[in-house]
Design a protein around this motif. Structure first.
Motif, PDB file in Angstrom:
ATOM      1  N   GLN A 125     -25.289  -3.110   9.553  1.00  0.00           N
ATOM      2  CA  GLN A 125     -23.715  -2.696   9.374  1.00  0.00           C
ATOM      3  C   GLN A 125     -23.343  -3.125   8.087  1.00  0.00           C
ATOM      4  OE1 GLN A 125     -21.648  -4.888  12.311  1.00  0.00           O
ATOM      5  NE2 GLN A 125     -19.564  -4.444  11.409  1.00  0.00           N
TER       6      GLN A 125
ATOM      7  N   HIS B 151     -21.081  -6.324   7.322  1.00  0.00           N
ATOM      8  CA  HIS B 151     -21.505  -7.464   8.210  1.00  0.00           C
ATOM      9  C   HIS B 151     -22.412  -7.993   7.091  1.00  0.00           C
ATOM     10  CE1 HIS B 151     -23.273 -10.236  10.831  1.00  0.00           C
ATOM     11  NE2 HIS B 151     -22.398 -10.326  11.529  1.00  0.00           N
TER      12      HIS B 151
ATOM     13  N   CYS C 142     -26.244  -6.145   6.574  1.00  0.00           N
ATOM     14  CA  CYS C 142     -25.997  -5.129   5.585  1.00  0.00           C
ATOM     15  C   CYS C 142     -27.395  -4.942   4.855  1.00  0.00           C
ATOM     16  CB  CYS C 142     -25.000  -5.638   4.442  1.00  0.00           C
ATOM     17  SG  CYS C 142     -25.113  -7.251   3.812  1.00  0.00           S
TER      18      CYS C 142
ATOM     19  N   LYS D 135     -29.081 -12.872  11.711  1.00  0.00           N
ATOM     20  CA  LYS D 135     -27.695 -12.101  11.009  1.00  0.00           C
ATOM     21  C   LYS D 135     -26.641 -13.126  10.901  1.00  0.00           C
ATOM     22  CE  LYS D 135     -26.249  -8.975  14.504  1.00  0.00           C
ATOM     23  NZ  LYS D 135     -26.089  -7.600  15.190  1.00  0.00           N
TER      24      LYS D 135
ATOM     25  N   HIS E 204     -24.192 -14.332   8.306  1.00  0.00           N
ATOM     26  CA  HIS E 204     -22.913 -14.267   8.125  1.00  0.00           C
ATOM     27  C   HIS E 204     -22.102 -15.666   8.234  1.00  0.00           C
ATOM     28  CE1 HIS E 204     -19.690 -11.499   8.595  1.00  0.00           C
ATOM     29  NE2 HIS E 204     -19.283 -12.098   9.430  1.00  0.00           N
TER      30      HIS E 204
ATOM     31  N   ASP F 266     -17.931 -10.620  -0.630  1.00  0.00           N
ATOM     32  CA  ASP F 266     -19.167  -9.702   0.023  1.00  0.00           C
ATOM     33  C   ASP F 266     -20.244 -10.453  -0.805  1.00  0.00           C
ATOM     34  OD1 ASP F 266     -18.894  -8.535  -2.608  1.00  0.00           O
ATOM     35  OD2 ASP F 266     -18.550  -6.388  -1.987  1.00  0.00           O
TER      36      ASP F 266
END
Length: 161
Positions: free
Chosen positions: A26, A29, A33, A47, A51, A60
């Motif tokens: 995603q 995310h 990513c 993940k 995050h 980002d």
């Protein structure tokens, strides 16, 4: 460009294999990513953990990389340091997130080069596979000469170090 080495090449290959086998992807995310999937492999963090670390900062991957401070002690900066220890540099990670390194893009099939979508799993896989080819060629030549070489596979002036 990344310093070619077996640890980095292996991590990239494992990332490709996981993406091909349906690993969570995603782009929006931070842990799932383009950079997030590679970071999972290198750091062995989930993940969710990646995050969570990213959410302690702002922005980002590109913004986190811009603000990176190796001595801050912040979890995201520690993660970025871990990625850099494998031979990557900040620009490699910025390029990975947007699939934008001209040396890697030059290895894609002609019809694909101008149509790469940075948030498309299949394009991420194709990009990573070309990057692996570039690094393996550099590693192979470097093993014999001990010196960085320019890839002979492409016409662009891409010097690997």
């Amino acid at each position: 460009m990344a310093k070619a080495n077996p640890v980095l090449i292996k991590a990239l290959k494992k990332t490709v294999l996981k993406l091909k086998n349906g690993a969570s992807y995603q782009w929006g995310h931070m842990g799932a990513c383009n950079c997030g999937n590679l970071a999972q492999e290198i750091s062995q963090l989930s993940k969710g953990d990646i995050h969570r670390y990213a959410m302690q900062g702002h922005g980002d991957w590109s913004e986190q990389l811009r603000d990176y401070c190796p001595t801050s002690g912040y979890p995201m900066d520690l993660l970025i340091s871990k990625l850099l220890e494998t031979g990557l540099d900040i620009d490699d990670l910025k390029h990975l997130e947007r699939l934008s390194d001209p040396c890697v893009l030059a290895l894609l099939p002609l019809g694909k080069r101008g149509n790469v979508k940075y948030n498309d799993r299949s394009d991420v896989i194709a990009y990573l596979e070309c990057w692996i080819d570039l690094l393996e060629e550099d590693w192979s030549k470097n093993a014999f000469t001990g010196q960085p070489v320019a890839s002979e596979k492409i016409n662009a002036p891409c010097i690997l170090s």
